[in-house]
Structures are given as C-alpha cells and as structure tokens.
Design an enzyme around this catalytic site. Structure first.
Site, PDB file in Angstrom:
ATOM      1  N   HIS A  85       0.871  -1.179   0.000  1.00 47.00           N
ATOM      2  CA  HIS A  85       0.000   0.000   0.000  1.00 47.00           C
ATOM      3  C   HIS A  85       0.909   1.231   0.000  1.00 47.00           C
ATOM      4  CE1 HIS A  85      -3.048  -2.877   1.934  1.00 47.00           C
ATOM      5  NE2 HIS A  85      -3.371  -2.707   0.668  1.00 47.00           N
TER       6      HIS A  85
ATOM      7  N   GLU B 227       1.593   3.634   3.175  1.00 51.22           N
ATOM      8  CA  GLU B 227       1.950   3.049   4.478  1.00 51.22           C
ATOM      9  C   GLU B 227       3.470   3.162   4.617  1.00 51.22           C
ATOM     10  OE1 GLU B 227      -1.998   0.162   4.608  1.00 51.22           O
ATOM     11  OE2 GLU B 227      -0.019  -0.769   4.812  1.00 51.22           O
TER      12      GLU B 227
ATOM     13  N   ARG C   7      -2.943   4.597  -1.356  1.00 53.97           N
ATOM     14  CA  ARG C   7      -2.993   3.169  -1.044  1.00 53.97           C
ATOM     15  C   ARG C   7      -2.827   2.334  -2.324  1.00 53.97           C
ATOM     16  NH1 ARG C   7      -4.957  -0.125   3.200  1.00 53.97           N
ATOM     17  NH2 ARG C   7      -6.148  -1.968   2.605  1.00 53.97           N
TER      18      ARG C   7
ATOM     19  N   ASN D  32      -3.278  -5.726  -2.459  1.00 50.01           N
ATOM     20  CA  ASN D  32      -3.197  -6.830  -1.493  1.00 50.01           C
ATOM     21  C   ASN D  32      -4.452  -7.709  -1.470  1.00 50.01           C
ATOM     22  OD1 ASN D  32      -1.461  -8.142   0.305  1.00 50.01           O
ATOM     23  ND2 ASN D  32      -2.474  -7.233   2.095  1.00 50.01           N
ATOM     24  N   ARG D  33      -5.250  -7.627  -2.514  1.00 54.93           N
ATOM     25  CA  ARG D  33      -6.370  -8.563  -2.699  1.00 54.93           C
ATOM     26  C   ARG D  33      -6.287  -9.257  -4.062  1.00 54.93           C
ATOM     27  NH1 ARG D  33      -6.138  -6.757   1.603  1.00 54.93           N
ATOM     28  NH2 ARG D  33      -7.769  -5.819   2.921  1.00 54.93           N
TER      29      ARG D  33
ATOM     30  N   HIS E 107       2.930  -3.696   6.713  1.00 60.03           N
ATOM     31  CA  HIS E 107       1.813  -2.750   6.634  1.00 60.03           C
ATOM     32  C   HIS E 107       1.758  -1.889   7.882  1.00 60.03           C
ATOM     33  CE1 HIS E 107      -0.266  -4.544   3.094  1.00 60.03           C
ATOM     34  NE2 HIS E 107       0.500  -5.568   3.434  1.00 60.03           N
TER      35      HIS E 107
ATOM     36  N   GLU F  70       1.779  -5.789  10.814  1.00 60.27           N
ATOM     37  CA  GLU F  70       0.760  -4.709  10.794  1.00 60.27           C
ATOM     38  C   GLU F  70       0.950  -3.893  12.065  1.00 60.27           C
ATOM     39  OE1 GLU F  70      -1.574  -2.631   9.066  1.00 60.27           O
ATOM     40  OE2 GLU F  70      -2.465  -4.513   8.352  1.00 60.27           O
TER      41      GLU F  70
ATOM     42  N   TYR G  15     -10.668   1.210   5.479  1.00 61.75           N
ATOM     43  CA  TYR G  15     -11.962   0.539   5.405  1.00 61.75           C
ATOM     44  C   TYR G  15     -13.130   1.531   5.430  1.00 61.75           C
ATOM     45  CZ  TYR G  15      -8.911  -3.396   6.506  1.00 61.75           C
ATOM     46  OH  TYR G  15      -7.888  -4.318   6.494  1.00 61.75           O
TER      47      TYR G  15
END
Lengths: 298, 298
Positions: free
Chosen positions: B12, B15, B54, B61-62, B113, B173, B283
């Site tokens: 991302h 980050e 991001r 990351n998906r 992350h 994370e 989110y």
C-alpha cells in the site's frame, strides 16, 4: 454585525469531522440557539468527498487568490478550459456562491479542517483587526483548551484560502485525526468550536464582546523541512520528543529529528519555538516536517 | 529451512513504515547479523508510493488469489488488456518475481503494513501449521508487546494477500499511524518485528525453536459495520471507550458506537470480543468499523 455565515466542510475531501458536522446539521437542523443567524451549510468539494481524497487535481484551499480566481475563467465552455484544474473551476463556482471575494455577500466563512498533527482544537485567523481579536478572546474564554493560530504574514485578501471568500473568514483546525477517519474526540471538539464561533457572532451582534481579556496566541513563523539526502530521500524522522507535542515549546539544543543513523538533529534557533502541524500527512509530498511559531498575546 | 526471504514494503503506497524500512536497508544494507539469509528487499507498488496513495485502481493486497492471477493474463499485449487494472497487472509481475504462488522460489514473504488503528505491533499469520506456531511463539518470546492475529478462516493459498506468493507468508501490521505519515514509535516497532522474524528464521534453521512456550493469539471473527441510515450515511461513530483500545476485550452490553443523536449502541454478543482494526481509514469506503476476534492459545 455578523448575520450571514457559511459553515463549510469538505474543502479537503478526506477530512471527516467537518464533513460529518455539516451532514448532521443538514439532516437534523442547526441547533436552535443559533436561529437568529443566517447560516448556510456547505460541502465544498463533493467529488473529493466521494473519492475520499484531499483533492482531485490540486489543493482547493489554495485556489482563492485573486489571481487564481481570475484565471479560472469559470464562464468558458468545457472545450476551451485548457489546463484549468477541477479545483480551479470549483473555486470560481464557490466564490460566486459564497463571495465574491472582496465584495462578499457572506459576513463570515467558517471553514472546517482536521490534521494528523496533535494540534487540539485550533482557530486560525488571518488578520488581527479588532473583530478577530474579539473572536479569538471569546473562543479562549469559552473554550480554554483551544489554540489561536495567527497567519497574518500577508494581508487577508492575499491568502488563497477558501474562507477568504467571506468578508470575514477563519478556519477551524482540529487534530490529531488521520485522513479518512472520524474520531469522537476530534468530532466533539470540532462541533464545540463551531458552536462557540456561532455564539460569538450573536454576542458580537449584541455588543457583548468589548471587554474580553487578552489571550495567548501563536504567530506562524516558517516551515521546517525534513533533512534529505542527495537522492531527495529523507534521512530522519520527527523525533519522538516532539511528536504529538504541537504548541509545546521546542528549546534551542533540543532534538527535533531522529536520524535513521540513530543520531539526533536539534533545533538551532536562538529562541524557543512553538512547533505545530508536526508530521501532517498532507505536507508529506512537500517534505514539510512542521511549522514554527512564536507565542504572542492578543 | 527458511533461506530465501522477501521483505516487502509499499504494497500500500501510503503506508510509510514498511517503505522506509526497505529504503533504509537498501541504502545501508541489511543488518549484518542476518547475513546468512538470502534477503530480497522489495517495494511492491512504486506508482502508488510515488502518488502517496494506497493504490491506483484497486487494492493490490487482494489480487493474489489464483483466480485473480490467472485472469490478469500478464503476457498479453497492452492493447488486448481490456479491463485489467494496473494492480492486477502488477500482481502478476510480482507473482512471477517472488512466487509463483503454489510453486514459490521464496521460502518466506514478509509483507509490511501499518494501520490507523492502535493495534501496536501485530504479526498476522494465515495458517496454524507447525512452522507458524513456532514463529508466533518466538515473536511473543522476543517481543512480548506484540500481538498475534490468526486469519485462518480459509486455507493459506485461498487468500488474496501478496505474502501468499511465498511458500510461507506473513504480514507485519503496526499502528496507530496515519496514512502518509511516519511515526518514530511505529517505525521502530516495525523494524523490531522485522528483525525478530529474521532472527526466528536463523533460529529455526538451527533447530532452536522446538520447545517454545504456548502464547496468546487472536483469531479473526467478522467485520462489524457502522450503522447507516436509509441514505447510506453513518448515524454513529466509534465510541470513545473503544477508540485506540484494539485487542482490549469488549464486554456484552458495553458501548461500541456513539450515535450522532447522543445515544450509545452496545455490543450485543454473548461473549466478550477482542476488536481490532478499529476505525481503520482504509476501510472507510466499506463502512467497516472494526473486526472481532476471539482470544486463543497457540
């Protein structure tokens, strides 16, 4: 007299507290104690809000200089726009609604922002003429935890901020809050400062603001940049001793950066300074680490 | 044996702690105590890093499910790409370099992350097979303040995370850190966890990880959404009592949201839950308020 007031959120589309306050008051009405005021609720950059970004092409809150407004040629057709950005176009439209700058139909524009810096609830004024002094003193009296930041390094109308579309214009700046996040503490501080400012307008209109005691304020100095290497990469980060300590005096010889080599870089000024906008995300690309200020009384 | 390791930042692009750690080790070398390991330093999404966002089109990351990778058709010419996003293209290229997924040339991918949630230093594992249990216990032993988060609701290879390009793959994370900001505390925690993971690889290779004591972990439950009105607007915010309290038990009947009408909304579960990713900025668009988890021992 301050009667017509524009309360603006979403000048930056990822600063959630102002957007949410405007949304809530749109949904539920402005609190009834302010019914004597003519309040316009306004979301400045709906496209940026929808995209959850600060801006689409360039910073809307720098597009309100007379020069930028005159070059935006709002009346041209889309095909002839040339290199005009979406935010320049938008600024011209906002100026037509809230302004026009220099001959405004709005007595006061309150533009609401938030910051990743731990600046608490800060009122930013751009001028120290009588009405702003009264406003600052009133805010400090009714919200002692607030900070007053004075950015009067140039005349009011020469600033490029959206709030300068009003006859009077100020900014609310509250932190620490990440972009794209709404924190209860920051939201409630923002709402409180907005309500205190509206109460001030009523008090001013009632001639109740003539004998307020002087208060502390901070006058903007200059931006301090991160140290960079020859490739333009940062060689240090904000030192933990100043992180989250906005408006706390930074003494000569005390650390301001921690180098990635483990060495500290200290503040070399002759006097203490009052850093703020420490580690603000929006200034990342500019490599601005913080801004200095001096403590004054107004 | 874990010999080939990819240490990844910038999956991302906003980050900063992982990006900075990879940059520093590129500039100054990986610390010498890890010289027995074959470590590849990797910035995953350079275009997103340059733009300080991001991602450009969709979340990188998906994009590492087998389905997404097979549909990206990396070998096609640009003109025939159709609706393939830049991140899908990028995922195929990364998979070719670090993977390929399912037949990887990399023993371990560590993807770094950070989060706006106050999750401290968290190791995310996607599987509870023997080697991950050893890793988690080693991390807790050498970094007691760390949290272990287990996302094993589906098999390792069915996750879409970048780290699943490795034979083994985990995520670091760390929070709380705003997007686009580097905090010293978060950076140092990130660096520490990266170093502990590399030390684990050496210890594992030396058969020194067989008798580690069991440790606490949190198993991911489900996402909890913000309450919305009929127009899809939020009617509440994260309650101040859970803000910044990731992994602190939320008891049945205790508040989780503060409504804009001033009323609290409480946790209705039968059991305490351990919320995390509380108020994570990324989110925001999904209206995800936090994720639940249960406390386990591994």
């Amino acid at each position: 007299m301050i009667n017509s007031i524009a309360l603006v959120g979403g000048t930056h589309g990822n600063e959630m507290s102002g957007i949410q306050l405007v949304q809530n008051w749109e949904d539920n009405g402005v609190p009834s104690q302010f019914s004597s005021l003519d309040i316009t609720l306004y979301k400045a950059n709906p496209a940026a809000i929808a995209a959850n970004v600060r801006f689409l092409e360039e910073d809307l809150n720098r597009q309100f200089t007379n020069q930028a407004l005159s070059s935006s040629r709002h009346t041209k057709t889309p095909n002839s726009l040339g290199s005009i950005s979406q935010e320049q176009e938008l600024a011209a439209a906002i100026n037509a609604q809230l302004g026009p700058k220099g001959a405004s139909t709005t007595d006061l524009v309150i533009d609401i922002h938030n910051t990743t810096s731990n600046m608490g609830a800060t009122l930013i004024i751009l001028d120290t003429s009588d009405v702003y002094i009264k406003m600052a003193r009133y805010v400090k009296q009714h919200m002692p935890e607030a900070n007053i930041l004075v950015e009067d390094e140039k005349p009011y109308h020469e600033h490029g901020y959206l709030c300068t579309t009003g006859k009077l214009g100020v900014m609310i700046e509250v932190g620490a809050q990440p972009q794209g996040v709404l924190r209860e503490d920051v939201f409630l501080s923002t709402q409180k400062m907005a309500e205190v400012l509206l109460s001030f307008c009523i008090a001013l209109n009632n001639n109740e603001c003539d004998n307020l005691p002087p208060c502390e304020a901070f006058r903007l100095g200059e931006n301090v940049s991160f140290p960079l290497n020859e490739e333009g990469n940062r060689t240090a980060m904000i030192h933990h001793s100043i992180q989250d300590n906005d408006f706390v005096p930074l003494m000569p010889g005390n650390p301001m950066f921690r180098g990635f080599d483990g060495k500290d870089i200290v503040w070399h000024g002759d006097e203490p300074t009052y850093p703020h906008f420490i580690n603000e995300a929006a200034y990342h690309k500019l490599d601005v680490a913080f801004a200095t200020s001096e403590r004054i009384e107004i």
